[in-house]
Design an enzyme around this catalytic site. Structure first.
Site, PDB file in Angstrom:
ATOM      1  N   LYS A 103     158.569 -54.714  -2.329  1.00  0.00           N
ATOM      2  CA  LYS A 103     156.746 -56.666  -1.968  1.00  0.00           C
ATOM      3  C   LYS A 103     158.100 -57.686  -1.608  1.00  0.00           C
ATOM      4  CE  LYS A 103     154.826 -53.461  -0.295  1.00  0.00           C
ATOM      5  NZ  LYS A 103     155.103 -51.814  -1.111  1.00  0.00           N
ATOM      6  N   LYS A 106     150.149 -59.978  -6.145  1.00  0.00           N
ATOM      7  CA  LYS A 106     150.258 -58.232  -5.751  1.00  0.00           C
ATOM      8  C   LYS A 106     151.720 -57.802  -6.147  1.00  0.00           C
ATOM      9  CE  LYS A 106     148.746 -58.917  -1.023  1.00  0.00           C
ATOM     10  NZ  LYS A 106     149.344 -58.284   0.318  1.00  0.00           N
ATOM     11  N   GLY A 124     146.255 -50.611  -2.779  1.00  0.00           N
ATOM     12  CA  GLY A 124     145.773 -51.567  -2.602  1.00  0.00           C
ATOM     13  C   GLY A 124     145.736 -51.564  -4.217  1.00  0.00           C
ATOM     14  N   GLU A 172     151.038 -64.611  -3.443  1.00  0.00           N
ATOM     15  CA  GLU A 172     150.719 -64.839  -2.253  1.00  0.00           C
ATOM     16  C   GLU A 172     149.107 -66.451  -1.973  1.00  0.00           C
ATOM     17  OE1 GLU A 172     152.124 -61.593   0.983  1.00  0.00           O
ATOM     18  OE2 GLU A 172     150.056 -62.149   0.305  1.00  0.00           O
ATOM     19  N   TYR A 183     146.024 -67.160  -0.830  1.00  0.00           N
ATOM     20  CA  TYR A 183     144.733 -65.858  -0.177  1.00  0.00           C
ATOM     21  C   TYR A 183     144.281 -66.270   1.277  1.00  0.00           C
ATOM     22  CZ  TYR A 183     140.500 -63.454   0.360  1.00  0.00           C
ATOM     23  OH  TYR A 183     139.291 -62.550   0.690  1.00  0.00           O
ATOM     24  N   HIS A 215     143.253 -57.283   9.199  1.00  0.00           N
ATOM     25  CA  HIS A 215     144.891 -57.191   8.351  1.00  0.00           C
ATOM     26  C   HIS A 215     145.034 -56.131   9.868  1.00  0.00           C
ATOM     27  CE1 HIS A 215     147.121 -54.562   5.555  1.00  0.00           C
ATOM     28  NE2 HIS A 215     146.921 -53.353   7.453  1.00  0.00           N
ATOM     29  N   ARG A 266     157.010 -45.277   5.680  1.00  0.00           N
ATOM     30  CA  ARG A 266     157.046 -43.805   5.495  1.00  0.00           C
ATOM     31  C   ARG A 266     155.730 -43.512   6.831  1.00  0.00           C
ATOM     32  NH1 ARG A 266     151.498 -45.502   4.072  1.00  0.00           N
ATOM     33  NH2 ARG A 266     151.090 -46.436   2.305  1.00  0.00           N
ATOM     34  N   ARG A 300     137.577 -42.665   6.852  1.00  0.00           N
ATOM     35  CA  ARG A 300     138.205 -42.064   5.859  1.00  0.00           C
ATOM     36  C   ARG A 300     136.897 -40.681   5.677  1.00  0.00           C
ATOM     37  NH1 ARG A 300     143.550 -44.767   3.724  1.00  0.00           N
ATOM     38  NH2 ARG A 300     144.437 -45.263   5.355  1.00  0.00           N
TER      39      ARG A 300
END
Length: 450
Positions: free
Chosen positions: A116, A158, A165, A200, A202, A208, A292, A338
């Site tokens: 990342k 992160k 997550g 980063e 926040y 998102h 992916r 989900r």
């Protein structure tokens, strides 16, 4: 042309890939751990190879055994699905060295975008807006704290090699930093074997938003619109929609063009996802690229009519994209819930066990991606996702109504699930009005406790 594909995965994504291959006339090989011998993907494939015991490190993460199974069965390609080895550059490189087609991007691109902090640097150099934060990786809590103190709180810690997550923590105050850094880096090391971190700023009450990308080997890159993945719990997505409720055509065009620019900067090929956060003033920032297929790819398929798994295989087989950006049209609205084997009333504790009774809903505009069947024993060793429940209709309002119906009809007995919790979200006034962000679920849980 690809003739036989080994699926280096399990569960519903393995079933999804097997079905796509069958439609394309491609033979399939499933791999499984010893506890998965009766799993649906192991039963549906043309051939099945057991590669080890239940723990992922002894089976689904064993590159040597997966490659041996590929060579032994004569498969000429591997589809990694999502999770496990799907974003492992070493695995992609080994496939290449064994003359096996890896259905995904090259090892070099996975390295560049999978790390990342390296991805942030690539996007900065390409002029893609990124969340303010570190350009170089962070290796110690002390170094991270100095940067966070200068940046100002709250900040987000992160994992550079992160995803799903894991290895992420929001730090509200200076006093919390060292503890959160240590726990996040340890989680990253346990999950990815890499505890390199980055920091980063926040951004509160952000949405998102992710854009689906397809890129072939001939320089053609398109986006298939956006998915709104703001309904999350502890950075794990719960509900996804396509298109986003808050994005108009002008913003969609700008963000889509930026997503294509990001993919080209990465030298990307195959299916991938450019992920942004969108603040309350409609400013958007790149946060990461997933190299992916995504769990939530089905909602994009429902609004575009494009089979992403099939396109992945065709691209890996050397074919050009058969459509241009102008050919892509977003029709209607799609929502995915989900369904997990977990108990929301017990802090979402996983609920493995035997499915004693099962009824799946159906009807026009309803899609179920699952590997469940009556009598199947859900193992404790793997992810708790058991059903992806998707609907499609002409408008968001109609899609919400349809989702209410299918959630009410879905029956899974013998285990605990989050079906009722998803129903509560779908019926929440703020969700219906589209007044949501990545903190919505936590606020909803606080309301219930009050």
């Amino acid at each position: 042309m690809i003739k036989k594909v080994l699926i280096a995965n399990r569960g519903e994504i393995a079933v999804r890939i097997i079905r796509a291959c069958r439609e394309m006339g491609i033979n399939t090989v499933a791999i499984c751990s010893d506890i998965d011998k009766d799993a649906l993907h192991a039963q549906l494939a043309d051939e099945t190879v057991c590669i080890g015991p239940m723990p992922s490190k002894d089976s689904y993460l064993r590159m040597d055994r997966i490659l041996s199974a590929t060579l032994a069965t004569g498969a000429d390609a591997i589809h990694p699905g999502f999770g496990f080895l799907s974003e492992n550059s070493k695995f992609a490189d080994l496939c290449s060295k064994c003359n096996i087609t890896f259905i995904g991007p090259s090892a070099e691109v996975i390295d560049r975008m999978g790390n990342k902090s390296e991805a942030r640097k690539t996007m900065m150099e390409a002029g893609v807006p990124v969340v303010p934060g570190t350009k170089e990786p962070i290796f110690t809590a002390e170094d991270g704290k100095k940067i966070a103190d200068e940046m100002g709180y709250p900040v987000m810690i992160k994992a550079s090699a992160g995803g799903g997550g894991k290895g992420m923590r929001i730090v509200q105050t200076e006093e919390e930093f060292l503890h959160h850094f240590e726990t996040a880096s340890q989680e990253a090391k346990n999950s990815f074997g890499d505890d390199t971190m980055y920091i980063e700023k926040y951004i509160p009450k952000a949405r998102h938003i992710e854009f689906q990308i397809l890129a072939d080997n001939y320089g053609n890159v398109v986006h298939l619109g956006e998915r709104d993945c703001s309904i999350q719990r502890r950075h794990q997505k719960m509900i996804e929609e396509a298109p986003s409720f808050v994005i108009n055509e002008e913003l969609r065009k700008t963000m889509g063009e930026t997503a294509i620019k990001a993919a080209k900067a990465a030298g990307y090929c195959n299916a991938g996802t450019i992920e942004f956060i969108l603040d309350q003033d409609n400013n958007f920032y790149f946060i990461e690229m997933n190299t992916r297929i995504q769990v939530e790819h089905g909602v994009t398929e429902m609004v575009t009519g494009i089979d992403l798994i099939r396109e992945q295989i065709k691209i890996a087989g050397g074919e050009k994209l058969s459509f241009t950006q102008e050919d892509i049209e977003i029709k209607g609205h799609s929502i995915e819930c989900r369904i997990n084997a977990e108990n929301p009333s017990k802090n979402f504790m996983p609920s493995p066990g035997v499915v004693s009774s099962l009824h799946m809903p159906g009807g026009n505009g309803v899609r179920i991606d699952s590997a469940l069947y009556t009598g199947y024993r859900i193992p404790a060793a793997y992810d708790s996702l058991i059903v992806k429940l998707m609907v499609h209709d002409a408008t968001r309002e109609l899609a919400i109504q349809k989702m209410r119906g299918v959630l009410g009809e879905l029956v899974i007995e013998g285990i605990d699930t989050n079906i009722d919790f998803q129903y509560q979200i779908i019926n929440h006034e703020d969700y219906i009005k589209g007044k949501t962000d990545t903190g919505f679920v936590e606020r909803m849980l606080s309301e219930k406790e009050a």
